[in-house]
Structures are given as structure tokens and as C-alpha cells.
Design a protein around this motif. Sequence first.
Motif, short mmCIF file in Angstrom:
data_model
loop_
_atom_site.label_atom_id
_atom_site.label_comp_id
_atom_site.label_asym_id
_atom_site.label_seq_id
_atom_site.Cartn_x
_atom_site.Cartn_y
_atom_site.Cartn_z
N THR A 71 0.75 -1.23 0.05
CA THR A 71 0.11 -0.11 -0.11
C THR A 71 0.78 1.44 0.04
O THR A 71 0.31 2.66 -0.21
CB THR A 71 -1.00 0.02 1.34
N ASP A 72 2.18 1.03 0.24
CA ASP A 72 3.03 2.22 0.16
C ASP A 72 4.06 2.11 -0.95
O ASP A 72 4.19 0.88 -1.53
CB ASP A 72 3.71 2.60 1.47
N PHE A 73 4.87 3.21 -1.47
CA PHE A 73 5.58 3.31 -2.43
C PHE A 73 6.95 2.33 -2.22
O PHE A 73 7.37 1.45 -3.34
CB PHE A 73 6.04 4.85 -2.70
N ALA A 74 7.36 2.36 -1.03
CA ALA A 74 8.43 1.35 -0.83
C ALA A 74 7.96 0.14 -1.02
O ALA A 74 9.03 -0.81 -1.66
CB ALA A 74 9.02 1.82 0.62
N GLY A 75 6.80 -0.40 -0.41
CA GLY A 75 6.33 -1.81 -0.70
C GLY A 75 6.41 -1.96 -2.20
O GLY A 75 6.54 -3.08 -2.77
N ALA A 76 5.87 -1.19 -2.96
CA ALA A 76 5.57 -1.32 -4.21
C ALA A 76 6.82 -1.39 -5.18
O ALA A 76 7.01 -2.27 -5.98
CB ALA A 76 4.67 0.01 -4.92
N VAL A 77 7.60 -0.55 -4.74
CA VAL A 77 9.09 -0.86 -5.34
C VAL A 77 9.80 -2.44 -4.94
O VAL A 77 10.47 -2.88 -5.54
CB VAL A 77 10.06 0.46 -4.99
N ASP A 78 9.63 -2.64 -3.60
CA ASP A 78 10.00 -3.94 -3.35
C ASP A 78 9.46 -5.01 -4.19
O ASP A 78 10.18 -6.14 -4.58
CB ASP A 78 9.67 -4.47 -1.80
N ALA B 17 16.91 5.04 -8.52
CA ALA B 17 16.23 6.03 -8.91
C ALA B 17 15.05 6.17 -7.88
O ALA B 17 14.55 7.11 -7.41
CB ALA B 17 15.72 6.02 -10.50
N TYR B 18 14.38 4.91 -7.91
CA TYR B 18 13.09 5.08 -6.75
C TYR B 18 13.47 5.07 -5.38
O TYR B 18 12.54 5.58 -4.63
CB TYR B 18 12.72 3.42 -7.09
N ARG B 19 14.46 4.78 -4.98
CA ARG B 19 14.85 4.84 -3.59
C ARG B 19 15.76 6.05 -3.25
O ARG B 19 16.38 6.27 -2.26
CB ARG B 19 15.60 3.62 -3.08
N ALA B 20 15.71 7.07 -4.29
CA ALA B 20 16.49 7.98 -3.95
C ALA B 20 15.92 9.11 -2.54
O ALA B 20 14.59 9.03 -2.56
CB ALA B 20 16.84 9.04 -5.39
N GLU B 21 16.59 9.55 -2.15
CA GLU B 21 16.06 10.84 -1.28
C GLU B 21 15.12 11.66 -1.79
O GLU B 21 15.48 12.24 -2.78
CB GLU B 21 17.46 11.67 -0.44
N GLY B 22 13.95 11.69 -1.06
CA GLY B 22 13.03 12.73 -1.78
C GLY B 22 11.98 12.21 -2.57
O GLY B 22 10.93 12.82 -2.73
#
Length: 282
Positions: free
Chosen positions: A9-16, A115-120
Amino acid sequence: MSLHPPAPTDFAGAVDAWAQTVQSVLDLGRTLRPGDEGHATDCPGWTVFDQVAHVASAEAAVAGDPVPDLDVSGHAHVRHAFGARMERLVESRRGRTLDDLLDELEWRLAERLAAYRAEGVTGEEEVEGPFGPTRLVDLVAVRTFDVWMHEQDLREALERPGGLDGPAAATSVAWVFRQLPRVVAKDAGIEPGNAVVLDLTGPTVGRVGARVEEQDGRAVGIPLFIGEDVEHPDVVTTTLSMSTRVAMRLAGGRRAPEDLPVTVSGDDDVARRVLAALAITP
């Protein structure tokens, strides 16, 4: 809609989830036996090699690489402009070695993760997707669905089942579940007064439904199981029960409904039309 395990449900999880299915494609590719790369897959016209080429080239396109200007009109499986675009990317990689393609995909995985895990980066950024401008988090979800579908193509061709209960599988099933109201009312043309329930028995377990109502002279699909205390008109319900594998082979247009095990409870004609319309990939 209910789903277990749930989709991220969050962006970090989607990237994983995206990274997990890309890594699975890499792992499958690195462990092929001699001759495996030439096996045909359920994706029309594509071999195991072509599947890896597609995943690598699609990520290259996301990164901004141009689509090569190649003639792919001789391929019978290319049926529309989007398919031709994907085929040009694959065609540009035919003739390379499989190891070279896997090296490219490994590098792309690292590049995109950076790119996806870059700060900000929040996932709310507007980016260009395959069908126009979209949010980055939605682009990653689309890429997860695409890569996971091709991971399953590889697994089917290689007889190495797996990956049906992880976050990428859940993301892909959730994407299909969200399409059901449209599939039932518009694509299958189910008449008002009917409802359809799609019941997945596992490994990813889920249930989604849609009823059809007439609004302003046209049939509209209304989601069921949305947690609201709303009275629904009486409807005739048809339930389609199947495994995660079967549902997603149908959603990808990889197999015909009559070739897969589906349990139907309700109207057989409604079931037939909905199963045929479940093929929702381009």
C-alpha cells in the motif's frame, strides 16, 4: 475486494514488489539448462529468450532509452501499435547472448532501484508511463504486473512453478481485481440484474465482485465487498472459483478458458462471457 497476502500500500512496498519479480526473472535466466532459451512460451510469438529481452528492454524504455525504428510487420503476433512498440524493443536485442541480456537486466534493476529509492522520491511524482502521464507509484505497479506476468510465462515454459503468493503476485491480482466491474459490464456485456464474483482459492487468496446496474441507459459495473453499509438490489449472482495461476493465465490472455479448471456456480452463459473477457492485457 479481499486479498491475502495483501498488495503493498506504500511506495516502498511497491518498489520492493517490482524488484522481487525482476530478480526472479534474473534467477530463472541464470539457471537455464542448455536449449531452454529457445522454448516457446504462452506469450504468442515469444521464446524464453524473448521474454528476458522484453523485460530488459521495457525497463530500458522506462529509463528513457528510445524505441528503435525497426520493421516488425512480419511478425504475425503483432496486432496493434503498442505491441509493435514492444516488439521493436525485443527485436533490437535478438542476436545477443542470453548472458548479455541478463547482465543488462541486472544493471537496469540496480539503476531503477537507485532512482526509486533516492532521497525525496515519494512515488507521487508525475512521469510518462506506457499509456501516458501517470504517478510514479502507478508506473511501478504497472511494471510489476508486466514483469510478474512474464515471470509466470517463463515458469510455465520451464515447468518451474512459483511466485504465486508474494507481493508481486498480490500487486498483479489486485490490478486485475480493480478491472472486474468494467470487464463484467462493458467487455462481457453482462445485463443489469446480474452480479459476478471472482473467487481465488490460492496461493494468493482473494474475492472480488461486481453487480451490473443500468444508469442513464447503459450498463455500469458496481463493485461489491467495498465495506459500505449499502442496500443492493436483488441480483442473480454467478461465482467463478479458480486458482491464482488460472485467473492470471486468463487475465494475460495466455490460455483459453476451456483449457483451464474453473468451477462455476450460477449462470453458465454469464460465466462463459466473463471468462472470455478476462483477457485484459494489451
